[in-house]
Motif scaffolding. Structure first.
Motif, PDB file in Angstrom:
ATOM      1  N   ASP A  73       0.958  -1.220   0.050  1.00  0.00           N
ATOM      2  CA  ASP A  73       0.038  -0.157   0.145  1.00  0.00           C
ATOM      3  C   ASP A  73       0.918   1.314   0.128  1.00  0.00           C
ATOM      4  O   ASP A  73       0.394   2.418  -0.374  1.00  0.00           O
ATOM      5  N   MET A  74       2.057   1.307   0.641  1.00  0.00           N
ATOM      6  CA  MET A  74       3.107   2.390   0.481  1.00  0.00           C
ATOM      7  C   MET A  74       3.879   2.336  -0.655  1.00  0.00           C
ATOM      8  O   MET A  74       4.736   3.293  -0.647  1.00  0.00           O
ATOM      9  N   GLY A  75       3.639   1.487  -1.533  1.00  0.00           N
ATOM     10  CA  GLY A  75       4.346   1.563  -2.723  1.00  0.00           C
ATOM     11  C   GLY A  75       5.618   0.477  -3.053  1.00  0.00           C
ATOM     12  O   GLY A  75       6.238   0.334  -3.979  1.00  0.00           O
ATOM     13  N   HIS A  76       5.846  -0.687  -1.980  1.00  0.00           N
ATOM     14  CA  HIS A  76       6.927  -1.463  -2.320  1.00  0.00           C
ATOM     15  C   HIS A  76       6.355  -2.340  -3.351  1.00  0.00           C
ATOM     16  O   HIS A  76       5.129  -2.746  -3.475  1.00  0.00           O
ATOM     17  N   ARG A  77       7.287  -2.787  -4.417  1.00  0.00           N
ATOM     18  CA  ARG A  77       6.935  -3.679  -5.315  1.00  0.00           C
ATOM     19  C   ARG A  77       8.042  -4.611  -5.605  1.00  0.00           C
ATOM     20  O   ARG A  77       8.040  -5.500  -6.517  1.00  0.00           O
ATOM     21  N   GLY A  78       8.836  -4.817  -4.516  1.00  0.00           N
ATOM     22  CA  GLY A  78       9.880  -5.678  -4.446  1.00  0.00           C
ATOM     23  C   GLY A  78       9.426  -7.224  -3.993  1.00  0.00           C
ATOM     24  O   GLY A  78       8.175  -7.170  -3.681  1.00  0.00           O
ATOM     25  N   ARG A  79      10.256  -8.232  -4.051  1.00  0.00           N
ATOM     26  CA  ARG A  79       9.603  -9.553  -3.597  1.00  0.00           C
ATOM     27  C   ARG A  79       9.222  -9.435  -2.058  1.00  0.00           C
ATOM     28  O   ARG A  79      10.046  -8.620  -1.239  1.00  0.00           O
ATOM     29  N   ALA A  80       8.081  -9.710  -1.578  1.00  0.00           N
ATOM     30  CA  ALA A  80       7.569  -9.725  -0.246  1.00  0.00           C
ATOM     31  C   ALA A  80       7.065 -10.758  -0.034  1.00  0.00           C
ATOM     32  O   ALA A  80       6.118 -11.575  -0.471  1.00  0.00           O
ATOM     33  N   VAL A  81       7.588 -11.759   0.931  1.00  0.00           N
ATOM     34  CA  VAL A  81       7.234 -13.051   1.421  1.00  0.00           C
ATOM     35  C   VAL A  81       6.628 -13.097   2.793  1.00  0.00           C
ATOM     36  O   VAL A  81       7.186 -12.458   3.648  1.00  0.00           O
ATOM     37  N   GLY A  82       5.307 -13.416   2.978  1.00  0.00           N
ATOM     38  CA  GLY A  82       4.824 -13.572   4.375  1.00  0.00           C
ATOM     39  C   GLY A  82       4.938 -15.036   4.882  1.00  0.00           C
ATOM     40  O   GLY A  82       4.396 -15.915   4.294  1.00  0.00           O
ATOM     41  N   VAL A  83       5.466 -15.184   5.760  1.00  0.00           N
ATOM     42  CA  VAL A  83       5.774 -16.544   6.616  1.00  0.00           C
ATOM     43  C   VAL A  83       4.888 -16.923   7.631  1.00  0.00           C
ATOM     44  O   VAL A  83       4.887 -15.876   8.548  1.00  0.00           O
ATOM     45  N   GLU A  84       4.127 -17.877   7.346  1.00  0.00           N
ATOM     46  CA  GLU A  84       3.138 -17.968   8.316  1.00  0.00           C
ATOM     47  C   GLU A  84       2.674 -19.498   8.932  1.00  0.00           C
ATOM     48  O   GLU A  84       2.487 -20.273   7.924  1.00  0.00           O
ATOM     49  N   LEU A  85       2.589 -20.000   9.849  1.00  0.00           N
ATOM     50  CA  LEU A  85       2.402 -21.368  10.496  1.00  0.00           C
ATOM     51  C   LEU A  85       0.992 -21.840  10.422  1.00  0.00           C
ATOM     52  O   LEU A  85       0.675 -22.833   9.889  1.00  0.00           O
ATOM     53  N   ALA A  86       0.064 -20.781  10.411  1.00  0.00           N
ATOM     54  CA  ALA A  86      -1.558 -21.054  10.381  1.00  0.00           C
ATOM     55  C   ALA A  86      -2.053 -21.048   8.933  1.00  0.00           C
ATOM     56  O   ALA A  86      -1.885 -20.038   8.154  1.00  0.00           O
TER      57      ALA A  86
END
Length: 240
Positions: A64-77
């Motif tokens: 939302d703030m303009g980031h367009r690089g690779r973004a990985v969200g890691v989550e156990l659930a």
């Protein structure tokens, strides 16, 4: 990408520039996640990761703030990962990857410039009986040391680990960072009012960096009249 199950009930929160965040009764977000996502100072093309991402608020806020690089969200659930997948698809955020994994075991060949974590705050006291809620709030499935070791494993040299925690845990957090080879570099305390004790701190460390900690001015959340301070309104995107 494997599609994960969605909760039977969820709502949609909309960020300042229109990015949706899907939340449920268990997987939602608060002020601390908003402050942390801003504190990370993620540049547009950097590779970034959020460990224990929950509903994915931090990578979605970066987008939302303009980031367009690779973004990985890691989550156990799996349920939380499903929420992030749905939000990223709705936003057209093709750069966001939701990974269902235990952060203590997560590895990648392509290292990150920035890693964020809004970790469980408590290691004692009452445990919620709601499925998933206890592990979000208590250090059941990961500790501060686990987070720092995981970040060190996936960060580039000079890469940044940014996290938030309660002030009483500051010594533990700094010790865990240092033990993992990440030197604390930027610290900011968060207060509801100027005269009150801090309720949160934001800390950035750098992997394989020298010592030297910068203490930033305190962040004051309220304006003394029941609303947000001017800086908080800027962080939330309410004013330029």
């Amino acid at each position: 990408m494997t599609e994960h199950a969605q909760p039977t009930e969820y709502t949609i929160e909309t960020l300042a520039h229109g990015t949706p965040v899907y939340v449920s009764g268990v997987y939602r977000f608060g002020t601390d996640a908003m402050l942390l996502s801003h504190f990370c100072r993620v540049r547009r093309g950097e590779d970034a990761c959020d460990l224990g991402t929950g509903c994915g608020i931090i990578p979605l806020r970066w987008y939302d703030m303009g980031h367009r690089g690779r973004a990985v969200g890691v989550e156990l659930a799996p349920e939380a990962i499903g929420l992030l997948q749905r939000a990223a698809k709705a936003a057209g955020a093709d750069n966001i990857l939701a990974v269902c994994a235990d952060l203590r075991e997560y590895k990648t060949d392509k290292l990150f410039d920035v890693v964020a974590c809004n970790p469980p705050y408590f290691n004692g006291g009452y445990l919620s009986e709601k499925p998933g809620r206890a592990q979000q709030r208590h250090q059941i499935t990961c500790t501060t040391a686990d987070v720092c070791r995981a970040a060190a494993r996936v960060l580039k040299d000079r890469g940044r680990l940014c996290l938030c925690q309660r002030p009483e845990a500051m010594g533990e957090v700094m010790a865990a960072m240092s033990a993992a080879g990440i030197q604390p570099k930027r610290l900011r305390l968060v207060r509801q009012k100027q005269a009150e004790q801090p309720w949160l701190f934001l800390l950035e460390g750098r992997k394989a960096a020298g010592t030297g900690l910068v203490m930033l001015p305190d962040l004051i959340v309220g304006n003394g009249r029941g609303g947000f301070s001017e800086e908080m309104l800027r962080i939330y995107g309410k004013i330029e």
